[in-house]
Scaffold this motif. Structure first.
Motif, short mmCIF file in Angstrom:
data_model
loop_
_atom_site.label_atom_id
_atom_site.label_comp_id
_atom_site.label_asym_id
_atom_site.label_seq_id
_atom_site.Cartn_x
_atom_site.Cartn_y
_atom_site.Cartn_z
N THR A 183 -10.53 10.97 -11.09
CA THR A 183 -9.31 11.76 -11.03
C THR A 183 -9.61 13.17 -10.55
O THR A 183 -8.86 13.77 -9.80
N PHE A 184 -10.75 13.69 -11.01
CA PHE A 184 -11.15 15.06 -10.66
C PHE A 184 -12.66 15.08 -10.51
O PHE A 184 -13.38 14.50 -11.31
N PHE A 185 -13.14 15.73 -9.47
CA PHE A 185 -14.58 15.86 -9.25
C PHE A 185 -14.87 17.20 -8.63
O PHE A 185 -14.22 17.60 -7.65
N THR A 186 -15.82 17.90 -9.20
CA THR A 186 -16.24 19.19 -8.66
C THR A 186 -17.74 19.33 -8.83
O THR A 186 -18.33 18.68 -9.70
N VAL A 187 -18.33 20.15 -8.01
CA VAL A 187 -19.76 20.46 -8.12
C VAL A 187 -19.85 21.94 -8.46
O VAL A 187 -19.28 22.77 -7.76
N GLN A 188 -20.52 22.25 -9.56
CA GLN A 188 -20.61 23.65 -9.95
C GLN A 188 -22.03 24.02 -10.34
O GLN A 188 -22.81 23.17 -10.76
N HIS A 189 -22.32 25.29 -10.19
CA HIS A 189 -23.64 25.82 -10.49
C HIS A 189 -23.74 26.20 -11.96
O HIS A 189 -22.81 26.76 -12.52
N VAL A 190 -24.87 25.85 -12.58
CA VAL A 190 -25.17 26.29 -13.93
C VAL A 190 -26.57 26.89 -13.93
O VAL A 190 -27.42 26.51 -13.13
N MET A 191 -26.79 27.83 -14.80
CA MET A 191 -28.11 28.43 -14.91
C MET A 191 -29.09 27.39 -15.43
O MET A 191 -28.74 26.53 -16.24
N ARG A 192 -30.29 27.45 -14.96
CA ARG A 192 -31.31 26.49 -15.37
C ARG A 192 -31.50 26.48 -16.89
O ARG A 192 -31.73 25.44 -17.49
N SER A 193 -31.35 27.62 -17.51
CA SER A 193 -31.54 27.70 -18.97
C SER A 193 -30.47 26.92 -19.73
O SER A 193 -30.66 26.60 -20.90
N ALA A 194 -29.36 26.60 -19.10
CA ALA A 194 -28.27 25.87 -19.77
C ALA A 194 -28.46 24.36 -19.70
O ALA A 194 -27.61 23.62 -20.18
N LYS A 195 -29.55 23.90 -19.12
CA LYS A 195 -29.73 22.47 -18.92
C LYS A 195 -30.71 21.84 -19.90
O LYS A 195 -31.22 20.76 -19.66
N GLY A 196 -30.99 22.48 -21.01
CA GLY A 196 -31.97 21.98 -21.96
C GLY A 196 -31.75 20.54 -22.39
O GLY A 196 -32.65 19.70 -22.24
N PRO A 197 -30.58 20.20 -22.94
CA PRO A 197 -30.36 18.82 -23.37
C PRO A 197 -30.46 17.80 -22.22
O PRO A 197 -31.03 16.73 -22.40
N ALA A 198 -29.95 18.15 -21.06
CA ALA A 198 -30.03 17.22 -19.92
C ALA A 198 -31.48 17.00 -19.50
O ALA A 198 -31.89 15.88 -19.18
N TYR A 199 -32.27 18.08 -19.51
CA TYR A 199 -33.69 17.96 -19.17
C TYR A 199 -34.41 17.05 -20.15
O TYR A 199 -35.21 16.19 -19.76
N LEU A 200 -34.14 17.21 -21.45
CA LEU A 200 -34.79 16.38 -22.45
C LEU A 200 -34.43 14.90 -22.28
O LEU A 200 -35.28 14.02 -22.43
N CYS A 201 -33.17 14.62 -21.95
CA CYS A 201 -32.76 13.23 -21.73
C CYS A 201 -33.47 12.64 -20.51
O CYS A 201 -33.92 11.50 -20.54
N ALA A 202 -33.56 13.42 -19.44
CA ALA A 202 -34.23 12.93 -18.24
C ALA A 202 -35.72 12.70 -18.51
O ALA A 202 -36.29 11.70 -18.08
N LYS A 203 -36.34 13.62 -19.25
CA LYS A 203 -37.75 13.48 -19.59
C LYS A 203 -37.98 12.23 -20.43
O LYS A 203 -38.92 11.48 -20.21
N ARG A 204 -37.09 12.00 -21.37
CA ARG A 204 -37.19 10.82 -22.23
C ARG A 204 -37.02 9.54 -21.40
O ARG A 204 -37.76 8.58 -21.56
#
Length: 89
Positions: A37-58
């Protein structure tokens, strides 16, 4: 979609006028985005990606699929709490 790559965000935002090398990939993403229904691409600071990084690492260490439907996995709790307190949720 969130990414810490500002160049990718800029390419996405200019995909109709700028024909970069990755234009075919952006076109394919655009076609897939029509399913939402809605799709956008947005920038986030690298420091805000902690949980996503941990999931990818796992995920890189697993040989089977894991899913967490009704509970938070222990490896993620402290990162989520830190992320939540940083954003005052």
């Amino acid at each position: 979609m969130e990414t810490d790559c500002l160049e990718a965000v800029n390419l996405w935002n200019s995909r109709y006028t700028d024909r970069s090398v990755i234009a075919p990939i952006l076109d394919e993403i655009g076609e897939l985005a029509l399913s939402f229904t809605f799709f956008t691409v947005q920038h986030v600071m690298r420091s805000a990606k902690g949980p996503a990084y941990l999931c990818a690492k796992r995920a890189c260490t697993l040989s089977v699929t894991e899913s967490w439907l009704y509970s938070t996995p222990p490896f993620l709790i402290s990162s989520l709490l830190a992320d939540c307190s940083a954003s005052t949720c």
